[in-house]
Motif scaffolding. Structure first.
Motif, PDB file in Angstrom:
ATOM      1  N   LEU A  20       0.836  -1.193   0.000  1.00 27.89           N
ATOM      2  CA  LEU A  20       0.000   0.000   0.000  1.00 27.89           C
ATOM      3  C   LEU A  20       0.872   1.245   0.000  1.00 27.89           C
ATOM      4  O   LEU A  20       1.952   1.251   0.579  1.00 27.89           O
ATOM      5  CB  LEU A  20      -0.914   0.022   1.219  1.00 27.89           C
ATOM      6  N   SER A  21       0.369   2.287  -0.639  1.00 26.85           N
ATOM      7  CA  SER A  21       1.028   3.587  -0.636  1.00 26.85           C
ATOM      8  C   SER A  21       0.042   4.642  -0.162  1.00 26.85           C
ATOM      9  O   SER A  21      -1.160   4.520  -0.385  1.00 26.85           O
ATOM     10  CB  SER A  21       1.517   3.957  -2.034  1.00 26.85           C
ATOM     11  N   CYS A  22       0.569   5.674   0.458  1.00 34.33           N
ATOM     12  CA  CYS A  22      -0.240   6.823   0.861  1.00 34.33           C
ATOM     13  C   CYS A  22       0.542   8.068   0.466  1.00 34.33           C
ATOM     14  O   CYS A  22       1.577   8.363   1.067  1.00 34.33           O
ATOM     15  CB  CYS A  22      -0.520   6.792   2.353  1.00 34.33           C
ATOM     16  N   TRP A  36      -0.814   3.810   9.750  1.00 35.91           N
ATOM     17  CA  TRP A  36      -1.797   3.028   8.985  1.00 35.91           C
ATOM     18  C   TRP A  36      -2.805   2.440   9.977  1.00 35.91           C
ATOM     19  O   TRP A  36      -2.422   1.843  10.991  1.00 35.91           O
ATOM     20  CB  TRP A  36      -1.152   1.901   8.203  1.00 35.91           C
ATOM     21  N   TYR A  37      -4.070   2.600   9.654  1.00 40.08           N
ATOM     22  CA  TYR A  37      -5.166   1.996  10.393  1.00 40.08           C
ATOM     23  C   TYR A  37      -5.926   1.085   9.436  1.00 40.08           C
ATOM     24  O   TYR A  37      -5.796   1.182   8.214  1.00 40.08           O
ATOM     25  CB  TYR A  37      -6.134   3.066  10.917  1.00 40.08           C
ATOM     26  N   CYS A  96      -4.629   5.840   5.944  1.00 42.32           N
ATOM     27  CA  CYS A  96      -3.442   6.439   6.540  1.00 42.32           C
ATOM     28  C   CYS A  96      -3.809   7.759   7.218  1.00 42.32           C
ATOM     29  O   CYS A  96      -4.745   8.457   6.810  1.00 42.32           O
ATOM     30  CB  CYS A  96      -2.334   6.647   5.515  1.00 42.32           C
ATOM     31  N   ARG A  97      -3.055   8.039   8.266  1.00 42.66           N
ATOM     32  CA  ARG A  97      -3.248   9.271   9.034  1.00 42.66           C
ATOM     33  C   ARG A  97      -1.912   9.953   9.227  1.00 42.66           C
ATOM     34  O   ARG A  97      -0.928   9.290   9.554  1.00 42.66           O
ATOM     35  CB  ARG A  97      -3.858   8.959  10.399  1.00 42.66           C
ATOM     36  N   GLY A 109      -6.674   9.989   5.083  1.00 42.45           N
ATOM     37  CA  GLY A 109      -7.060   9.618   3.739  1.00 42.45           C
ATOM     38  C   GLY A 109      -8.415   8.922   3.758  1.00 42.45           C
ATOM     39  O   GLY A 109      -9.004   8.701   4.827  1.00 42.45           O
ATOM     40  N   ARG A 110      -8.893   8.565   2.571  1.00 45.91           N
ATOM     41  CA  ARG A 110     -10.207   7.921   2.463  1.00 45.91           C
ATOM     42  C   ARG A 110     -10.123   6.405   2.495  1.00 45.91           C
ATOM     43  O   ARG A 110     -11.146   5.734   2.648  1.00 45.91           O
ATOM     44  CB  ARG A 110     -10.905   8.376   1.188  1.00 45.91           C
TER      45      ARG A 110
END
Length: 118
Positions: A20-22, A36-37, A96-97, A109-110
């Motif tokens: 995953l990327s944010c 990451w949640y 992600c926060r 993020g969404r």
């Protein structure tokens, strides 16, 4: 305008991997700790992995230790979550926060959907 955009989710078989990327924009990414949640249907949001603003300190939920790795590239304003040995119970929306530690300002993020199924 502040943006956090997650990507890289999808459908994967048990035992598989995803990265995953944010991607962040609109704020000083290198000053923010990133987390990451994940949230599965009917369940509370769960912290998965955390990294400080320099990338020098990380921590993980017990359920993902040894399987997931969080990292960041401050030059690219991006945080990553490498997920290996995926299990059906990892199925969730991953978000992600970014948090500025001195004011606790949060940006979210969404999310991106991860589904682990055969």
């Amino acid at each position: 305008q502040v943006r956090l955009v997650e990507s890289g989710g999808g459908l994967v078989q048990p035992g598989g991997s995803l990265r995953l990327s944010c991607a962040a924009s609109g704020f000083t990414f290198s000053a923010y700790a990133m987390t990451w949640y994940r949230q599965a249907p009917g369940k509370e949001r769960e912290l998965v992995a955390h990294i400080d603003n320099t990338g020098g300190s990380t921590n993980y939920a017990d359920s993902v230790k040894g399987r997931f790795t969080i990292s960041r590239d401050n030059a690219k304003n991006t945080v990553y979550l490498q997920m290996n040995s995926l299990k059906p119970e990892d199925t969730a929306v991953y978000l992600c926060r970014g948090r500025f530690p001195y004011t606790s300002t949060d940006y979210w993020g969404r999310g991106t959907q991860v589904t682990v199924s055969s």
